[in-house]
Design an enzyme around this catalytic site. Sequence first.
Site, short mmCIF file in Angstrom:
data_model
loop_
_atom_site.label_atom_id
_atom_site.label_comp_id
_atom_site.label_asym_id
_atom_site.label_seq_id
_atom_site.Cartn_x
_atom_site.Cartn_y
_atom_site.Cartn_z
N VAL A 135 0.84 -1.20 0.00
CA VAL A 135 0.00 0.00 0.00
C VAL A 135 0.87 1.25 0.00
CG1 VAL A 135 -1.60 1.36 1.41
CG2 VAL A 135 -2.08 -1.04 0.96
N GLY A 141 2.37 7.45 3.05
CA GLY A 141 2.33 6.34 4.01
C GLY A 141 1.10 6.46 4.89
N TRP A 166 8.78 0.43 1.34
CA TRP A 166 8.78 -0.22 2.66
C TRP A 166 7.93 -1.48 2.67
CZ3 TRP A 166 12.54 2.31 4.66
CH2 TRP A 166 12.61 3.70 4.64
N HIS A 289 16.92 -2.64 45.35
CA HIS A 289 16.88 -1.17 45.35
C HIS A 289 15.51 -0.78 44.79
CE1 HIS A 289 21.11 -1.07 46.22
NE2 HIS A 289 21.44 -1.65 45.07
N GLU A 374 2.08 -0.20 10.27
CA GLU A 374 0.64 -0.50 10.48
C GLU A 374 -0.13 0.72 10.99
OE1 GLU A 374 -1.57 -3.46 10.56
OE2 GLU A 374 -0.23 -4.22 9.04
#
Length: 394
Positions: A135, A141, A166, A289, A374
């Site tokens: 896509v 994007g 990508w 601690h 996503e």
Amino acid sequence: SEASEADASPQVSFGLSDEQQGIQDLARRFARTEIVPVAAEYDQSMAYPWPVIRKAHEAGLLNLHVPEKYGGPGLGLLSCALVSEEIAYGCTGIQTAMEAIGLAEAPVIVAGSEELKMKYLGRMTEEPLVAAYGVTEPGAGSDVAGIRTTARKEGGSWVLNGTKMWITNAGHANWFFVLARTDSSAKPTSGMTGFVVDADSPGIHLGKKEINMGQRCSDTRMVTFENVVVPPENVLGREGDGFKIAMKAFDITRPLVSSAAVGLAQRALEEAVRYAQERRTMGKPIIEHQAVAFMLADMAIQTEAARNLVWKSAWTKDAGLPNTFYASMAKTLASRTAVENANLAVQVFGGAGFNTEYPVEKLYRDAKIFELYEGTSQIQRLVISRTLAALYPA
Ligand code: CS8
Ligand code: FAD
């Protein structure tokens, strides 16, 4: 619209069935024996994890939401999320390579004809193949409506032109899901169509494997389509439905990506708790601690909160209710938790946390992408806030 109809369902159920516990256990054992021991090696070599993918296929841990009719186990989203968390605990680079298959399959499951499902989902269940979801582009994007790849009709077929960027699994994919503009006169979100494109089609050019900050064995590339001919039967759903099909795929995959982020967060927590009991300063283990112990407590709180929200987002879908709202919430919280936990784990390890001999620097590098791919955390908040206005009108 469908997305804004997401009701804030007050329902929830956390009981796991025997089947769900079984698949969770299988994935957990697979991750501990087949992934944990090789994760650092794949991170360094950046080799695509084919041997692990083949074993996962054999173990029945791939193609989980493919319906039985097409050879899959037809599992619900919650079951898939259980698996995704366990695999990611082992290595999120390998998990991304594995889950990107499910992402490519999602639009086919959502909108494919019987013939397309049989052909493209069927072959995935028969042999260990991978697929990719295309896509994103160099120029778009977050703004899916801004993509520029086109498909035009020519002599009964479609001809694709454009560049995707990508794309996970691109270098190894057997087929691609590709979203393209098909009607320049329509508004962008109703002028796009989704296609299944065979990876060996003439005119597909793969870019180099991108060298990323983390998840380095996952294969991410640019893909250029130059006059690629796609037969008419490879259209998903109807012409013009592509944008919505792409969005509906995210309703399935965002809970799974979120679940993977929880797996990374859990791994960071466990590594930090173990180390804090062994490492001693000022005469006692650092877990004694309070400043260190409270970091561990915060990590545990966040992990459990994120897991519960992820499960809710998956359960809501399995219950047949709109889950877009919860999927975006889960994605936002789980990805932040992964990043925070990895950061805190490095802190607990001190200088050793910065070193490649210890596991947490990899978690730190691997975590960041969860806030980006996503749909970035800003985009998830956009989806959530738009739904809020629809839920509580003035
Ligand atoms: O552009 C949308 C968006 O989601 N952007 C983020 C893109 C993104 O997430 N990309 C991820 C790429 S894949 C990836 O990264 C893989 S990572 C590697 C693999 C990991 C392992 C799996 C947006 C910003 C949310 C929305 O954009 P807009 O242009 O503002 O459109 P809208 O007006 O909101 O919507 C247009 C129409 O679509 C309908 N719609 C929207 N969402 C849905 C869902 N289901 C059904 N329909 C939906 N979820 C919306 O209702 C509108 O319909 P109309 O009829 O036009 O009113
Ligand atoms: P941009 O959209 O340019 O965003 C830049 C910044 O602006 C971000 O912080 C963003 O949140 C912010 N921003 C943008 N718009 C808004 C807004 N409206 N409101 C507020 N803030 C905004 N894509 C695929 O299609 N398939 C894949 O398999 C795939 N795998 C990927 C794997 C990796 C390793 C990577 C890095 C990316 C992958 N992607 C994939 C692409 C990914 O989904 C996008 O990178 C992501 O959606 C963001 O888009 P962008 O990079 O263009 O950033």
